[in-house]
Design a protein around this motif. Structure first.
Motif, PDB file in Angstrom:
ATOM      1  N   ALA A   1       0.815  -1.216   0.000  1.00 26.06           N
ATOM      2  CA  ALA A   1       0.000   0.000   0.000  1.00 26.06           C
ATOM      3  C   ALA A   1       0.849   1.266   0.000  1.00 26.06           C
ATOM      4  CB  ALA A   1      -0.934   0.002   1.202  1.00 26.06           C
ATOM      5  N   GLY A   2       2.163   1.108  -0.076  1.00 25.30           N
ATOM      6  CA  GLY A   2       3.035   2.279  -0.099  1.00 25.30           C
ATOM      7  C   GLY A   2       3.394   2.754   1.297  1.00 25.30           C
ATOM      8  N   THR A   3       3.980   3.923   1.353  1.00 21.85           N
ATOM      9  CA  THR A   3       4.374   4.542   2.615  1.00 21.85           C
ATOM     10  C   THR A   3       3.777   5.942   2.661  1.00 21.85           C
ATOM     11  OG1 THR A   3       6.358   5.631   1.760  1.00 21.85           O
ATOM     12  CG2 THR A   3       6.582   3.317   2.404  1.00 21.85           C
ATOM     13  N   PRO A   4       3.826   6.600   3.804  1.00 29.97           N
ATOM     14  CA  PRO A   4       3.339   7.981   3.852  1.00 29.97           C
ATOM     15  C   PRO A   4       4.073   8.913   2.888  1.00 29.97           C
ATOM     16  CG  PRO A   4       3.616   7.112   6.070  1.00 29.97           C
ATOM     17  CD  PRO A   4       4.232   6.117   5.129  1.00 29.97           C
ATOM     18  N   GLU A   5       5.308   8.549   2.511  1.00 30.20           N
ATOM     19  CA  GLU A   5       6.089   9.413   1.643  1.00 30.20           C
ATOM     20  C   GLU A   5       5.859   9.143   0.169  1.00 30.20           C
ATOM     21  OE1 GLU A   5      10.186   9.088   2.785  1.00 30.20           O
ATOM     22  OE2 GLU A   5       9.990  10.773   4.169  1.00 30.20           O
ATOM     23  N   ARG A   6       5.810   7.871  -0.231  1.00 31.27           N
ATOM     24  CA  ARG A   6       5.688   7.570  -1.657  1.00 31.27           C
ATOM     25  C   ARG A   6       5.112   6.180  -1.858  1.00 31.27           C
ATOM     26  NH1 ARG A   6      10.012   4.374  -3.620  1.00 31.27           N
ATOM     27  NH2 ARG A   6      11.728   4.121  -2.165  1.00 31.27           N
ATOM     28  N   ASP A   7       4.650   5.921  -3.088  1.00 34.15           N
ATOM     29  CA  ASP A   7       4.033   4.643  -3.414  1.00 34.15           C
ATOM     30  C   ASP A   7       4.602   4.136  -4.729  1.00 34.15           C
ATOM     31  OD1 ASP A   7       2.389   2.453  -3.399  1.00 34.15           O
ATOM     32  OD2 ASP A   7       0.568   3.534  -3.926  1.00 34.15           O
ATOM     33  N   VAL A   8       5.101   2.915  -4.723  1.00 32.39           N
ATOM     34  CA  VAL A   8       5.602   2.285  -5.941  1.00 32.39           C
ATOM     35  C   VAL A   8       4.432   1.606  -6.646  1.00 32.39           C
ATOM     36  CG1 VAL A   8       7.140   0.519  -6.885  1.00 32.39           C
ATOM     37  CG2 VAL A   8       7.907   1.962  -4.988  1.00 32.39           C
ATOM     38  N   GLY A   9       4.217   2.007  -7.909  1.00 37.03           N
ATOM     39  CA  GLY A   9       3.080   1.495  -8.653  1.00 37.03           C
ATOM     40  C   GLY A   9       3.403   0.262  -9.477  1.00 37.03           C
ATOM     41  N   ARG A  10       2.483  -0.050 -10.401  1.00 38.13           N
ATOM     42  CA  ARG A  10       2.575  -1.276 -11.193  1.00 38.13           C
ATOM     43  C   ARG A  10       3.256  -1.018 -12.535  1.00 38.13           C
ATOM     44  NH1 ARG A  10      -2.653  -0.890  -9.899  1.00 38.13           N
ATOM     45  NH2 ARG A  10      -3.264  -0.691 -12.097  1.00 38.13           N
ATOM     46  N   ASN A  11       4.121  -1.952 -12.924  1.00 36.81           N
ATOM     47  CA  ASN A  11       4.747  -1.896 -14.238  1.00 36.81           C
ATOM     48  C   ASN A  11       3.861  -2.617 -15.261  1.00 36.81           C
ATOM     49  OD1 ASN A  11       5.409  -4.759 -14.072  1.00 36.81           O
ATOM     50  ND2 ASN A  11       7.104  -4.183 -12.717  1.00 36.81           N
ATOM     51  N   SER A  12       4.348  -2.787 -16.475  1.00 39.03           N
ATOM     52  CA  SER A  12       3.532  -3.388 -17.529  1.00 39.03           C
ATOM     53  C   SER A  12       3.240  -4.867 -17.307  1.00 39.03           C
ATOM     54  CB  SER A  12       4.206  -3.208 -18.895  1.00 39.03           C
ATOM     55  OG  SER A  12       3.982  -1.913 -19.393  1.00 39.03           O
ATOM     56  N   TYR A  13       3.941  -5.496 -16.373  1.00 41.33           N
ATOM     57  CA  TYR A  13       3.643  -6.888 -16.039  1.00 41.33           C
ATOM     58  C   TYR A  13       2.711  -6.969 -14.827  1.00 41.33           C
ATOM     59  CZ  TYR A  13       7.174  -8.575 -19.362  1.00 41.33           C
ATOM     60  OH  TYR A  13       7.882  -8.865 -20.504  1.00 41.33           O
ATOM     61  N   PHE A  14       2.105  -5.817 -14.473  1.00 40.14           N
ATOM     62  CA  PHE A  14       1.132  -5.721 -13.379  1.00 40.14           C
ATOM     63  C   PHE A  14       1.733  -6.088 -12.032  1.00 40.14           C
ATOM     64  CE2 PHE A  14      -1.269  -6.651 -17.273  1.00 40.14           C
ATOM     65  CZ  PHE A  14      -2.066  -5.510 -17.325  1.00 40.14           C
ATOM     66  N   ARG A  15       3.027  -5.837 -11.911  1.00 37.74           N
ATOM     67  CA  ARG A  15       3.717  -6.076 -10.648  1.00 37.74           C
ATOM     68  C   ARG A  15       4.245  -4.759 -10.113  1.00 37.74           C
ATOM     69  NH1 ARG A  15       7.529 -10.754 -13.287  1.00 37.74           N
ATOM     70  NH2 ARG A  15       5.883 -12.296 -13.721  1.00 37.74           N
ATOM     71  N   GLU A  16       4.297  -4.663  -8.796  1.00 41.53           N
ATOM     72  CA  GLU A  16       4.916  -3.489  -8.193  1.00 41.53           C
ATOM     73  C   GLU A  16       6.428  -3.573  -8.353  1.00 41.53           C
ATOM     74  OE1 GLU A  16       3.508  -2.031  -4.282  1.00 41.53           O
ATOM     75  OE2 GLU A  16       2.345  -3.877  -4.293  1.00 41.53           O
ATOM     76  N   GLY A  17       7.049  -2.403  -8.510  1.00 45.14           N
ATOM     77  CA  GLY A  17       8.496  -2.365  -8.507  1.00 45.14           C
ATOM     78  C   GLY A  17       9.111  -2.186  -9.876  1.00 45.14           C
ATOM     79  N   TRP A  18      10.400  -2.414  -9.933  1.00 39.47           N
ATOM     80  CA  TRP A  18      11.234  -2.208 -11.115  1.00 39.47           C
ATOM     81  C   TRP A  18      11.147  -3.432 -12.026  1.00 39.47           C
ATOM     82  CZ3 TRP A  18      13.713   1.001 -14.135  1.00 39.47           C
ATOM     83  CH2 TRP A  18      14.835   0.612 -14.872  1.00 39.47           C
ATOM     84  N   LEU A  19      10.804  -3.214 -13.279  1.00 38.60           N
ATOM     85  CA  LEU A  19      10.818  -4.268 -14.293  1.00 38.60           C
ATOM     86  C   LEU A  19      12.142  -4.150 -15.034  1.00 38.60           C
ATOM     87  CD1 LEU A  19       9.398  -6.498 -15.919  1.00 38.60           C
ATOM     88  CD2 LEU A  19       8.419  -4.681 -17.360  1.00 38.60           C
ATOM     89  N   PRO A  20      13.083  -5.065 -14.824  1.00 36.09           N
ATOM     90  CA  PRO A  20      14.415  -4.924 -15.431  1.00 36.09           C
ATOM     91  C   PRO A  20      14.347  -4.961 -16.952  1.00 36.09           C
ATOM     92  CG  PRO A  20      14.451  -6.556 -13.660  1.00 36.09           C
ATOM     93  CD  PRO A  20      13.010  -6.255 -13.943  1.00 36.09           C
ATOM     94  N   PRO A  21      15.119  -4.105 -17.632  1.00 35.47           N
ATOM     95  CA  PRO A  21      15.185  -4.149 -19.095  1.00 35.47           C
ATOM     96  C   PRO A  21      15.508  -5.544 -19.600  1.00 35.47           C
ATOM     97  CG  PRO A  21      16.204  -2.151 -18.307  1.00 35.47           C
ATOM     98  CD  PRO A  21      15.890  -2.973 -17.083  1.00 35.47           C
ATOM     99  N   ASP A  22      14.756  -5.968 -20.623  1.00 31.59           N
ATOM    100  CA  ASP A  22      14.817  -7.344 -21.106  1.00 31.59           C
ATOM    101  C   ASP A  22      14.485  -7.362 -22.600  1.00 31.59           C
ATOM    102  OD1 ASP A  22      14.848 -10.121 -21.097  1.00 31.59           O
ATOM    103  OD2 ASP A  22      12.808 -10.309 -20.333  1.00 31.59           O
ATOM    104  N   PRO A  23      15.245  -6.617 -23.428  1.00 32.76           N
ATOM    105  CA  PRO A  23      14.884  -6.488 -24.840  1.00 32.76           C
ATOM    106  C   PRO A  23      15.112  -7.787 -25.614  1.00 32.76           C
ATOM    107  CG  PRO A  23      17.026  -5.522 -24.469  1.00 32.76           C
ATOM    108  CD  PRO A  23      16.490  -5.890 -23.110  1.00 32.76           C
TER     109      PRO A  23
END
Length: 206
Positions: free
Chosen positions: A117-139
């Motif tokens: 649900a995030g923190t009082p300061e910031r919230d990490v949203g969903r990437n294109s794979y519908f997951r929270e966080g960093w989606l590593p480059p994978d070309p």
């Protein structure tokens, strides 16, 4: 996932790319423009190849970012990272971070991780794979260099609430008409292409 795309298919799709004109910053910053927000990374230069540790070929952690002072009236910042060269109609979203404090000045390496649900300061949203966080480059192998656009937006107090763990669409809607400044830097990555490594002039196939 895309590392499993065969090289012949990657090359065949070489001209299929989302395009820079479809990035979030192109949609939000009108012809009148907004002031530029300085954005950089201590890990790689603007326009340069990203080290493997930030990609699916390495540890897959998010890179560190630093930025200059946002303009007066900035209530919060938002970060979107998109692949302008994804073989798709729209850029692939690699990270969404909403509600970064106006005085933060930086994101540390590995900071873009799922936070529920995030923190009082910031919230990490969903990437294109519908997951929270960093989606590593994978070309795809053989598709050529991909441009990963790190886009930072300074927002006024009127920016809407995109909800918990927001995706791209919710964030764009919340930011529309409330961008005070924007910064963009590009990191590149590819597979099956000559890539500079080691001494100047040296190259290897990535």
């Amino acid at each position: 996932m895309l590392e499993h795309v065969p090289a012949w298919l990657g090359k065949a799709l070489g001209d299929v790319r989302a395009g820079m004109e479809k990035l979030a910053v192109a949609r939000l910053v009108t012809d009148n423009g907004v002031p530029s927000l300085e954005l950089s990374s201590p890990a790689f230069a603007d326009g340069a190849r990203m080290p493997e540790r930030f990609t699916a070929d390495g540890d897959g952690v998010s890179p560190p970012l630093t930025w200059g002072m946002p303009p007066a009236g900035t209530a919060r910042l938002a970060l979107l990272v998109e692949d302008a060269d994804a073989p798709a109609p729209q850029p692939l979203v690699h990270a969404v971070v909403w509600g970064i404090p106006a005085d933060a000045g930086r994101l540390a390496e590995g900071a873009v991780i799922g936070d529920g649900a995030g923190t009082p300061e910031r919230d990490v949203g969903r990437n294109s794979y519908f997951r929270e966080g960093w989606l590593p480059p994978d070309p795809p192998t053989g598709h050529g260099p991909h441009r990963y656009a790190f886009q930072l937006f300074a927002l006024d107090a009127g920016a809407g609430d995109p909800g918990q763990t927001p995706g791209r669409s919710a964030v764009l809607e919340a930011m529309a008409g409330h961008v005070l400044a924007a910064g963009v830097m590009i990191g590149t990555y590819s597979r099956g292409e000559d890539a500079p490594v080691g001494p100047v002039g040296a190259a290897a196939v990535a």
